[in-house]
Enzyme design. Structure first.
Site, PDB file in Angstrom:
ATOM      1  N   ILE A 193      -3.975   2.359  -1.504  1.00  0.00           N
ATOM      2  CA  ILE A 193      -4.849   1.331  -0.916  1.00  0.00           C
ATOM      3  C   ILE A 193      -4.618   1.176   0.592  1.00  0.00           C
ATOM      4  CG2 ILE A 193      -5.193   0.118  -3.083  1.00  0.00           C
ATOM      5  CD1 ILE A 193      -3.124  -1.968  -2.179  1.00  0.00           C
ATOM      6  N   GLY A 194      -3.941   2.172   1.147  1.00  0.00           N
ATOM      7  CA  GLY A 194      -3.682   2.142   2.589  1.00  0.00           C
ATOM      8  C   GLY A 194      -2.205   1.976   2.882  1.00  0.00           C
ATOM      9  N   GLN A 240       5.022  -1.245   5.831  1.00  0.00           N
ATOM     10  CA  GLN A 240       4.688  -2.199   4.773  1.00  0.00           C
ATOM     11  C   GLN A 240       5.295  -3.567   5.069  1.00  0.00           C
ATOM     12  OE1 GLN A 240       2.424  -2.205   2.620  1.00  0.00           O
ATOM     13  NE2 GLN A 240       3.162  -1.377   0.703  1.00  0.00           N
ATOM     14  N   GLU A 263       4.808  -6.472  -1.250  1.00  0.00           N
ATOM     15  CA  GLU A 263       4.564  -7.909  -1.147  1.00  0.00           C
ATOM     16  C   GLU A 263       5.719  -8.718  -0.578  1.00  0.00           C
ATOM     17  OE1 GLU A 263       1.622  -8.984  -4.512  1.00  0.00           O
ATOM     18  OE2 GLU A 263       2.589  -7.137  -5.127  1.00  0.00           O
TER      19      GLU A 263
HETATM   20 MO1  MOS Z   1      -1.204  -7.644  -5.114  1.00  0.00          MO
HETATM   21  S1  MOS Z   1      -1.671  -9.524  -4.531  1.00  0.00           S
HETATM   22  O1  MOS Z   1      -0.508  -7.842  -6.642  1.00  0.00           O
HETATM   23  O2  MOS Z   1      -2.550  -6.698  -4.957  1.00  0.00           O
END
Ligand code: MOS
Length: 772
Positions: free
Chosen positions: A467-468, A672, A739
């Site tokens: 996703i990048g 990241q 995250e």
């Molecule tokens: Mo993440 S907010 O689990 O894409």
């Protein structure tokens, strides 16, 4: 043998992206493509009484208008009940009735030969409504708050140990404050987009999604077509942050319109539509109570969250999810409650739960440290959790204390005056703040296919997506090491639902889930090549033992004598083979319920069968995990400068020290964490989706009004990793990294602002007006 893993190699698809050669969902050149433009409801609650399409239909280039009166009927996803008032999964079932539940909901789609023609016609559609009074204003509805079911991934929404209330009453020192966070928008660079094309009964979809497998499964259910007839591609994605983890109306409306008008159809959202109809972070109010002894030890922790969801779905922002585990305390109570508002459905956004939860808890920790007259780092070390006291299990690995110390060193913590408002640099107030970062290390079942070709290159297929974030790159490194090939010789292919099932790009789980599967598939192929050589009279490795042989530099050779061996391609060529392939599935999950067994006779079942003889899979699956919990930790530090006259805040430096297990690629990993930090800066200082208090519509629907940090806002950022492999998560030892970078960040900045000014702002974002 790790030759490339960990190295800061450039992104393998970087050149394609910067030259425009990487094709994103909206960019496919499809013959005879028609363009769909949604018509948005201008009311926030009510019913559509009539839609007059006459004028629009007559406009040049218009192919047709799809409304609830003429569109195809959809099948509800399993487990949902659209008639019950609890509604279907997300607002996934567009145009199925005349109901309007939020501003900007799609009520029609105009399809035309060009986008411009469709937009012009859409503006001419006359809609009459039966308007009802919407539920607007978060605080206005607290009286209706209810206790929701479980949160994301089955997270408990109510947790308790000991008696937090009783302990609070007798605690020597207590704090009890309320913290609020606004609605945030993901604002990924690439707006959501879908192209759908039918070929008879077969559907091909190009979608901006964090889960090609998820979209395939959902489309097949909702459209009522077999999975085999549903092909989904997402080769390149311009960011998701959770907003592309749910499937929104565009993904359904494109195939619906394509069927109805017998043309391939593209629906590409405008930025404004992304704000209203493609997810957001929910608004929260969090009440945190802390009780401590004069020795600085926590005796009670209470975390009580109210958040909001829509009338279309129940999404819980589990802000308290980390609270029972992050610090040691005999008494803990975590509660979540939910109210419903007429807003678009919220969804996960980078560290859903922990991002806002660590903001409130870590500011509360700073407030308590101040009351105790303890250094905030020392206070946290005094309450360090050596185990997960709620689940009563050990952490698979944890080096948080080292993170604190290295962060303190980097930011210059020794220069911090514990008394706020005392340090000046010219006219500006200087402040330092810190916080703990944490995010679970998720891993789920994944499979992959590996092929070694006689020309000396290898290929990996996996139904996950990049996703990048660098997935193509780190998976190339994983595979290259397993094949013993240089990275240039390995091609990793992702983003295709016909590949073996890979993890969805959510919950920071791809590296930890897909990495071991790719490794096992590649090692499986290598094992086949080695077995061929061992059985081959002409091979220098004839009659040797497999366990004595290793791969490297495009060869296989004896471990203790590299001269005894041969090139991989020679083995294949001599045996008249053009390729050797293997598939593998690693059925490991750090959340028990995610382990899966494929139905008999499915392609996935074949992979499971083959995996039974794959040594890497077997060793990985046998690893004892049940006694451990898997979490990453880190320490976030901020230095800020505040102008006391204007209230303007300049972040001067960020230091972020992360314990995420093995670092697979120093460059993409740093990138990241930096992304998470910048996300956290926006969360702390700028970002806020505002709703009109009367009609409930979004006011800040573009990036001129919804402010995100730009290059000029970004300070010096020092990202460091502990780099110790996690011995239990997988043979690679890497936990997820997508995250954790945002967690604790807003608190570190808020705490630094307090240290600079003595002003405790408990309401994000901390804009200049709140400081003067
Ligand atoms: Mo993440 S907010 O689990 O894409």
């Amino acid at each position: 043998m790790n030759e490339s893993l960990g190295k800061p190699i450039d992104r393998v698809e970087g050149r394609l992206k910067v030259t425009g050669a990487a094709t994103y969902a909206a960019e496919y050149q499809i013959k005879n493509l028609a363009y769909g433009v949604p018509v948005l409801s201008t009311i926030t609650k009510g019913r559509v009484k009539s839609i007059d399409v006459q004028q629009a239909q007559k406009m040049p280039g218009v192919i047709g208008v799809m409304t609830s009166e003429n569109c195809m009927m959809l099948h509800s996803p399993a487990g949902s009940d659209p008639g019950s008032g609890k509604f279907a999964e997300k607002d996934l079932l567009p145009l199925q009735n005349d109901r309007v539940l939020y501003g900007g909901q799609y009520i029609a789609v105009v399809v035309a030969e060009t986008t411009e023609q469709a937009e012009r016609a859409a503006a001419l559609i006359g809609v009459t409504y039966e308007e009802q009074k919407p539920a607007v204003g978060f605080e206005n509805h607290f009286a209706t708050a209810y206790q929701p079911g479980s949160g994301l991934g089955g997270a408990k929404t109510q947790e308790k140990r000991g008696d937090a209330d009783a302990a609070m009453k007798t605690a020597a020192v207590t704090t009890d404050e309320t913290y609020t966070t606004p609605v945030y928008s993901h604002t990924a660079m690439e707006p959501h987009a879908t192209i759908a094309e039918w070929n008879g009964e077969k559907l091909t979809v190009y979608d901006a999604t964090q889960s090609v497998m998820g979209v395939q499964a959902l489309l097949s259910t909702i459209l009522g077509i077999p999975k085999e007839n549903t092909q989904v591609y997402a080769l390149y994605i311009g960011g998701g942050f959770g907003s592309k983890g749910f499937t929104w109306a565009n993904t359904l409306l494109a195939p619906m319109a394509a069927k109805q008008f017998n043309r391939p159809v593209k629906i590409e959202l405008k930025r404004q539509q992304v704000f209203s109809a493609a997810g957001r972070r929910t608004q929260t109010q969090q009440k945190i109570g802390l009780g401590a002894g004069t020795d600085g030890k926590l005796v009670s922790v209470k975390h009580d969250t109210i958040s909001e969801t829509s009338f279309v779905d129940e999404f819980v922002e589990t802000a308290g999810v980390a609270t029972p585990m992050i610090y040691s305390s005999p008494n803990v109570e975590v509660k979540h409650s939910l109210v419903r508002l007429n807003r678009g459905t919220p969804c996960p956004m980078r560290a859903p739960g922990e991002s806002v939860g660590t903001y409130a808890l870590e500011v509360a920790m700073d407030e308590m440290a101040r009351k105790l007259k303890m250094d905030p780092i020392q206070f946290r070390i005094a309450n360090h959790s050596d185990m997960d006291e709620q689940k009563k299990k050990q952490f698979s690995s944890k080096y948080l204390k080292e993170c604190y110390l290295r962060g303190a060193e980097s930011i210059g913590w020794n220069d911090r005056n514990p008394e706020p408002g005392q340090t000046k640099q010219g006219n500006l107030l200087v402040g330092y703040g810190m916080a703990t970062a944490t995010y679970p290390a998720n891993r789920s079942a994944s499979s992959a296919k590996a092929t070694l070709y006689v020309d000396g290159h290898a290929e990996i297929l996996c139904g996950t997506q990049d996703i990048g974030t660098g997935t193509y790159t780190v998976m190339t490194q994983v595979a290259a090491d397993a094949f013993g090939l240089p990275v240039e010789k390995v091609k990793v292919k992702l983003g295709n639902s016909s590949y073996p099932k890979g993890a969805q790009s959510g919950g920071s789980q791809v590296s930890a889930s897909v990495g071991p599967a790719i490794r096992a598939a590649a090692l499986g192929a290598m094992s086949k090549v080695i077995k061929i050589a061992i059985a081959d009279h002409k091979s220098p490795l004839y009659d040797k033992k497999e366990e004595d042989i290793m791969a490297g530099n495009g060869r296989i050779h004896l471990k203790d004598n590299a001269n005894v061996g041969e090139a991989l391609v020679d083995v294949l060529r001599r045996n008249g083979m053009d390729k050797v392939e293997a598939q593998a599935k690693t059925n490991v999950s750090t959340r028990a319920q995610q382990s899966t067994t494929a139905p008999d006779g499915s392609p996935e079942a074949k992979i499971e069968e083959e995996s039974k003889t794959n040594a890497a899979v077997q060793a990985d699956e046998k690893t004892e995990r049940k006694d451990y919990v898997f979490h990453s930790f880190g320490a976030q530090f901020a230095k800020v400068l505040v102008d006391p006259d204007l209230g303007t805040i300049r972040v001067e430096k960020i230091a972020s020290i992360m314990d995420i297990g093995t670092v697979m690629n120093l460059k993409t990993a740093t990138n990241q964490i930096m992304g998470g930090i910048i996300f956290g800066m926006g969360m702390a200082l700028m970002e806020e989706t505002k709703y009109d208090p009367i009609n409930g519509r979004i006011v800040t629907r573009d990036m001129a009004q919804y402010l995100v940090p730009v290059n000029a806002d970004i300070p010096e950022i020092d990202v460091q990793f502990i780099g110790k492999p996690d011995p239990y998560i997988s043979p690679i030892g890497a936990r997820g990294i997508g995250e954790i970078g945002i967690t604790g960040m807003a608190a570190a900045i808020a705490n630094a602002i307090y240290n600079a000014t003595g002003r405790r702002v408990r309401d994000l974002p901390i804009t200049p007006d709140k400081l003067i």
